[in-house]
Scaffold this active site. Structure first.
Site: not given
Ligand code: ASP
Length: 338
Positions: A12, A89, A275-277
């Site tokens: 962008t 992104d 971890t997805q934390c």
């Protein structure tokens, strides 16, 4: 005066609105000074190179990372610092990847971009670009660059590249570094946290561009049907799996899942547990629901971000045999984990 090389990859930041169609279009990056005349007032000499075809960062791949790393390598002696303009992104992936590609850096490589195009009135791109250039040009009293690693600069904060993640699709404060504090904060002055800066023990720049993408990412969720994932575990192209588990590294004690992991590791595959934390670390064995991992040789990714976990594995799969890979995976190679 310091010499800075701007590398424009797309995103962008390098776009302006076509007044006739109202559409966002990439502008010719050679004309960056027309869009940001303030660059002429900085006490740095800036030259720029653009990707032949600037891309939305969703298109990033291993070839683009190689291209960026080789641009830095080929111009390393001529410039004091590098600023890479990149779509936000996948910026955290690229910054992580380049931290493994460019080892032994003694000069700054600063990624930046923006949420609004540089040609719009409320753009965040100008501040991000100008401060990133200023940071890349900063030297200490002895004339050494203050920053000697790959970093991400966004909305007044400078983060270690391989600790950063994009956390917002629409806020200007789009990045965070949940497990490592900021390297610097831009206010009236640039406030450096010098004790947080990475210094490589390598004597000179060493470039590793051979990455492998023979890996997969599996994010657990309650009710997950492991039959659906069986083909990943049994596919001979898959050499490693990043497993995004719950909390401090926990997973269901599903017999099918455990058998898939056990066989995968027995045939030489590597499983990396992260971890997805948003923050914190994996501690295998802290709960019964993670002690199985410890038993079968799943590697704890401790507090790696997903971006760093994936790119670290891509780097190691591209360079190393499986025997040394597991050991290297547990070391912090370029400041990517504690
Ligand atoms: N989609 C764009 C990209 O990542 C968004 C941005 O530039 O921030 O290339």
């Amino acid at each position: 005066m310091t010499n800075i090389l701007l590398i424009y990859t797309g995103g962008t930041i390098g776009m302006i609105k076509n007044p006739l169609t109202g559409e966002l279009e990439s502008f010719n990056f050679k004309h960056i000074h027309d869009h940001v005349p303030e660059l002429g007032r900085l006490n740095v000499h800036i030259e720029s190179i653009s990707f032949e075809e600037p891309i939305d960062s969703s298109e990033m791949n291993l070839g683009h990372w190689k291209n960026m790393a080789e641009l830095v390598r080929d111009h390393y002696d001529k410039y004091d610092g590098f600023v890479i303009l990149h779509g936000s992104d996948t910026m955290a992936f690229s910054a992580s990847a380049l931290s493994f590609m460019l080892q032994g850096l003694k000069k700054p490589v600063v990624f930046t971009g923006s949420q609004l195009p540089i040609g719009t009135i409320r753009t965040d791109g100008k501040e991000n670009l100008i401060t990133a250039i200023e940071i890349a040009g900063m030297q200490d009293e002895d004339g050494h660059p203050i920053l000697q690693e790959v970093a991400v600069y966004f909305e007044y904060s400078l983060y270690r590249g391989n600790r950063s993640s994009k956390i917002s699709a629409n806020q200007f404060e789009a990045f965070q570094s949940p497990n490592y504090p900021e390297l610097a904060k831009a206010g009236v002055q640039i406030e450096w946290q010098k004790d947080r800066l990475y210094r490589s023990s390598l004597g000179k720049l060493e470039v590793f561009t051979e990455f492998s993408n023979e890996l997969a990412l599996i994010r657990l969720f309650p009710g997950i049907n492991f039959d659906v994932y069986e083909t990943i575990f049994t596919n001979s192209q898959v050499k490693a799996i990043v497993l995004e588990t719950y909390g401090s590294g926990n997973a269901p004690s599903d017999a099918k899942f455990q058998a898939l992991i056990t066989h995968f590791i027995q045939r030489g595959g590597v499983v990396l547990n992260i971890t997805q934390c948003g923050s914190g670390a994996v501690q295998q064995g802290a709960y019964q629901t993670s002690s199985f991992f410890e038993k079968v040789g799943v590697v704890s990714g401790r507090n790696l971000t997903s971006e760093a976990a994936i790119t670290k594995l891509m780097y190691l799969l591209g360079q190393t045999s499986t025997a040394t890979l597991t050991q290297k995976l547990q070391e912090s190679l370029v400041g990517e984990m504690d």
